[in-house]
Design a protein around this motif. Structure first.
Motif, PDB file in Angstrom:
ATOM      1  N   UNK B 136     -20.944 -25.004 -26.442  1.00 26.13           N
ATOM      2  CA  UNK B 136     -20.247 -23.751 -26.712  1.00 26.13           C
ATOM      3  C   UNK B 136     -19.329 -23.477 -25.531  1.00 26.13           C
ATOM      4  N   UNK B 137     -18.080 -23.123 -25.763  1.00 24.43           N
ATOM      5  CA  UNK B 137     -17.170 -22.857 -24.642  1.00 24.43           C
ATOM      6  C   UNK B 137     -17.438 -21.485 -24.032  1.00 24.43           C
ATOM      7  N   UNK B 138     -17.432 -21.431 -22.705  1.00 25.14           N
ATOM      8  CA  UNK B 138     -17.583 -20.144 -22.011  1.00 25.14           C
ATOM      9  C   UNK B 138     -16.244 -19.639 -21.477  1.00 25.14           C
ATOM     10  N   UNK B 139     -15.195 -20.431 -21.652  1.00 26.56           N
ATOM     11  CA  UNK B 139     -13.880 -19.974 -21.200  1.00 26.56           C
ATOM     12  C   UNK B 139     -12.958 -19.850 -22.406  1.00 26.56           C
ATOM     13  N   UNK B 140     -12.015 -18.902 -22.288  1.00 27.76           N
ATOM     14  CA  UNK B 140     -11.127 -18.646 -23.423  1.00 27.76           C
ATOM     15  C   UNK B 140     -10.064 -19.727 -23.529  1.00 27.76           C
ATOM     16  N   UNK B 141      -9.656 -19.992 -24.753  1.00 26.82           N
ATOM     17  CA  UNK B 141      -8.581 -20.960 -24.950  1.00 26.82           C
ATOM     18  C   UNK B 141      -9.040 -22.402 -24.902  1.00 26.82           C
ATOM     19  N   UNK B 142     -10.342 -22.642 -25.016  1.00 27.46           N
ATOM     20  CA  UNK B 142     -10.840 -24.017 -25.000  1.00 27.46           C
ATOM     21  C   UNK B 142     -10.289 -24.769 -26.208  1.00 27.46           C
ATOM     22  N   UNK B 143      -9.851 -26.022 -25.974  1.00 25.27           N
ATOM     23  CA  UNK B 143      -9.319 -26.779 -27.100  1.00 25.27           C
ATOM     24  C   UNK B 143      -9.587 -28.265 -26.931  1.00 25.27           C
ATOM     25  N   UNK B 144      -9.445 -28.982 -28.022  1.00 27.60           N
ATOM     26  CA  UNK B 144      -9.626 -30.438 -28.005  1.00 27.60           C
ATOM     27  C   UNK B 144      -8.727 -31.046 -26.942  1.00 27.60           C
ATOM     28  N   UNK B 145      -9.263 -32.010 -26.225  1.00 25.51           N
ATOM     29  CA  UNK B 145      -8.476 -32.669 -25.190  1.00 25.51           C
ATOM     30  C   UNK B 145      -8.775 -32.123 -23.800  1.00 25.51           C
ATOM     31  N   UNK B 146      -9.362 -30.920 -23.747  1.00 27.74           N
ATOM     32  CA  UNK B 146      -9.720 -30.358 -22.443  1.00 27.74           C
ATOM     33  C   UNK B 146     -10.784 -31.228 -21.792  1.00 27.74           C
ATOM     34  N   UNK B 147     -10.734 -31.309 -20.485  1.00 33.46           N
ATOM     35  CA  UNK B 147     -11.884 -31.808 -19.729  1.00 33.46           C
ATOM     36  C   UNK B 147     -12.493 -30.578 -19.074  1.00 33.46           C
ATOM     37  N   UNK B 148     -13.797 -30.414 -19.243  1.00 32.58           N
ATOM     38  CA  UNK B 148     -14.454 -29.209 -18.739  1.00 32.58           C
ATOM     39  C   UNK B 148     -15.753 -29.570 -18.032  1.00 32.58           C
TER      40      UNK B 148
END
Lengths: 78, 159
Positions: B136-148
């Motif tokens: 689950x993303x905890x930051x806004x604007x998370x999208x495919x391709x992100x490295x987190x």
């Protein structure tokens, strides 16, 4: 709620898996991937995060047993 | 191996909020295993993380004693994003007790992962070495391709 531990899938109905923990059962959603009854899984935010290899799951559950045993005996966990 | 991480963050993010985002994923262990946090406190923290609402420093320091034990060793003024990031991404693993179950020890390590597919607001994250998780993303604007940075089942911060 003991969720920081692996649970075992005992039933799958569509995208919903019934996951069993010592003393309780919860429903978790399958978002992605293939799972089977008997699989150990890690659940967070009501979804299945990952399948856990049996060996790791069983070792973890054994470590958790100590926590429950101490609870029954009334031992204060430091 | 020291990781060089370029931090993407809101310029006005409070260090308390930043700490909470990284700490929340393993707060479950405090509730279930350590019994040092109640369900109510967990729920309060979950809501605070969702709304970027800071909890008091005193409360965080009391509730996550191991993290602050290590943070205090790092430098006197540890309430800043860089020091907190360094703790979670590099120092956190060393603070894990030997008595924790193997699963907890493994998932508690904060590691980078690629968000390879979006699924109804969650993401399939590939952390390498066969470690694939739904997070689950905890930051806004998370999208495919992100490295987190991934902690348990959460994508905490884009890098």
């Amino acid at each position: 709620m003991c969720l920081a531990m692996p649970g075992k899938i005992v039933k799958i109905e569509g995208d919903d898996a019934t996951v069993e923990y010592p003393g309780q059962t919860r429903i978790a959603r399958i978002m992605d991937g293939e799972y089977a009854v008997g699989d150990y899984v890690f659940v967070s935010a009501q979804i299945i995060v990952q399948k856990i290899p049996d060996e790791e799951a069983l070792k973890s559950l054994k470590a958790w047993e100590t926590v429950f045993e101490n609870e029954d005996k009334g031992v204060d966990d430091a | 191996m020291r990781m060089r991480i370029r931090v993407w963050m809101m310029p006005d993010m409070l260090p308390e909020v930043y700490f909470m985002r990284y700490a929340f994923p393993c707060a479950r262990v405090l509730v279930d295993f350590r019994k040092t946090m109640t369900e109510e406190e967990y729920e309060r923290m979950r809501e605070a993380v969702e709304n970027d609402t800071p909890l008091p420093r005193e409360y965080l320091e009391k509730t996550f004693p191991k993290a602050f034990e290590r943070l205090r060793q790092t430098r006197e003024d540890f309430w800043n994003v860089e020091t907190i990031r360094e703790y979670f991404c590099e120092g956190h693993e060393a603070m894990l007790s030997k008595d924790l179950p193997p699963l907890v020890r493994r998932l508690c390590v904060v590691k980078p992962g690629k968000l390879v597919k979006e699924i109804k607001g969650f993401f399939r994250a590939d952390l390498g070495g066969g470690d694939v998780r739904i997070v689950a993303p905890l930051y806004k604007g998370a999208k495919e391709g992100d490295t987190a940075m991934i902690h348990y089942g959460y994508a905490v911060e884009k890098i």
